[in-house]
Motif scaffolding. Structure first.
Motif, PDB file in Angstrom:
ATOM      1  N   GLY A  14      11.076  68.541  18.704  1.00 21.95           N
ATOM      2  CA  GLY A  14      11.342  69.609  19.662  1.00 21.95           C
ATOM      3  C   GLY A  14      12.404  70.588  19.187  1.00 21.95           C
ATOM      4  O   GLY A  14      12.398  71.751  19.550  1.00 21.95           O
ATOM      5  N   ASN A  15      13.313  70.098  18.348  1.00 23.70           N
ATOM      6  CA  ASN A  15      14.371  70.964  17.822  1.00 23.70           C
ATOM      7  C   ASN A  15      14.153  71.293  16.344  1.00 23.70           C
ATOM      8  O   ASN A  15      15.067  71.700  15.661  1.00 23.70           O
ATOM      9  CB  ASN A  15      15.741  70.301  18.026  1.00 23.70           C
ATOM     10  N   ALA A  21       8.072  59.226  16.133  1.00 26.86           N
ATOM     11  CA  ALA A  21       8.245  60.680  16.075  1.00 26.86           C
ATOM     12  C   ALA A  21       7.015  61.376  15.504  1.00 26.86           C
ATOM     13  O   ALA A  21       6.657  62.475  15.942  1.00 26.86           O
ATOM     14  CB  ALA A  21       9.474  61.048  15.240  1.00 26.86           C
ATOM     15  N   PHE A  22       6.347  60.754  14.541  1.00 31.79           N
ATOM     16  CA  PHE A  22       5.156  61.362  13.955  1.00 31.79           C
ATOM     17  C   PHE A  22       4.035  61.477  14.985  1.00 31.79           C
ATOM     18  O   PHE A  22       3.276  62.444  14.983  1.00 31.79           O
ATOM     19  CB  PHE A  22       4.671  60.569  12.740  1.00 31.79           C
ATOM     20  N   VAL A  23       3.949  60.488  15.866  1.00 30.23           N
ATOM     21  CA  VAL A  23       2.908  60.489  16.894  1.00 30.23           C
ATOM     22  C   VAL A  23       3.242  61.514  17.977  1.00 30.23           C
ATOM     23  O   VAL A  23       2.418  62.367  18.315  1.00 30.23           O
ATOM     24  CB  VAL A  23       2.746  59.067  17.491  1.00 30.23           C
ATOM     25  N   VAL A  24       4.451  61.427  18.529  1.00 29.54           N
ATOM     26  CA  VAL A  24       4.857  62.347  19.600  1.00 29.54           C
ATOM     27  C   VAL A  24       4.862  63.792  19.103  1.00 29.54           C
ATOM     28  O   VAL A  24       4.418  64.704  19.804  1.00 29.54           O
ATOM     29  CB  VAL A  24       6.244  61.957  20.165  1.00 29.54           C
ATOM     30  N   GLY A  25       5.346  63.993  17.891  1.00 35.34           N
ATOM     31  CA  GLY A  25       5.419  65.334  17.322  1.00 35.34           C
ATOM     32  C   GLY A  25       4.109  65.836  16.768  1.00 35.34           C
ATOM     33  O   GLY A  25       4.032  66.932  16.215  1.00 35.34           O
ATOM     34  N   LYS A  26       3.049  65.018  16.895  1.00 32.81           N
ATOM     35  CA  LYS A  26       1.704  65.367  16.409  1.00 32.81           C
ATOM     36  C   LYS A  26       1.732  65.800  14.940  1.00 32.81           C
ATOM     37  O   LYS A  26       1.112  66.798  14.560  1.00 32.81           O
ATOM     38  CB  LYS A  26       1.065  66.431  17.298  1.00 32.81           C
TER      39      LYS A  26
END
Length: 180
Positions: free
Chosen positions: A56-57, A104-109
């Motif tokens: 997100g950042n 993070a790889f999953v959530v951040g696509k």
């Protein structure tokens, strides 16, 4: 030239896991590959906070620790190697925080699929089933990331610093380069 990320979860500077990592890194250099090692066993690394702020950042994680560098290296790599001793029949906490933050790889696509993955591990007991608590969770972990589990070097019966030198563990770790 292949790019390999090695995440070493052992806190021992010259321990058995570190010796196998060194053998892999040396062989990678001889073969013209690049190996980047993260010594997470010696670092403070936060666990996943499940905040879902991943990327997100602009960074993999909102926490400002080494994981952001690890994530960047993984994204630009061809292969990942997790190296660790077995602690109480499982993955040591030093490296478990890294694994949890692969979230993070999953959530951040982020598409990190197509990478090769290998495991280097050792334990003091002679029973190879001791590695089940490390190997099985990792095989399951890499599937949703789209990584291919290509092999492992599992060395039982080593405890004291340098015990691995009396085994084929270092030579087998070096041979992993051929499949990474």
């Amino acid at each position: 030239m292949s790019k390999i990320v090695v995440i070493n979860g052992s806190p021992r500077k010259n321990g058995n896991t570190s010796r196998m990592v060194s053998a892999l890194v040396d062989e990678a250099g001889r073969k013209g590959s690049e190996a980047k090692v993260f010594e997470v066993g010696k670092m403070k690394l936060d666990g996943c906070m499940a905040c879902c702020g991943c990327y997100g950042n602009g960074k993999a994680c909102v926490s400002s620790d080494i994981f952001n560098d690890i994530a960047d290296a993984i994204e630009s790599s061809d292969s990942i190697v997790l190296a660790m001793p077995v602690y109480w029949y499982s993955i040591p906490g030093q490296i478990k925080n890294v694994i949890d933050r692969f979230f993070a790889f999953v959530v951040g696509k982020r598409d990190v699929s197509g990478k090769r993955f290998a495991l280097i591990s050792c334990c003091e007991e002679d029973d190879l089933t001791v590695f089940d608590g490390v190997k099985e969770p990792l095989i399951r972990t890499v599937k949703p990331l789209g990584w291919t589990y290509v092999g492992d070097v599992l060395v039982p019966g080593v405890l004291d610093e340098g015990d691995v030198d009396g085994t084929d563990g270092c030579s087998r770790a070096a041979e992993l380069v051929n499949i990474l």
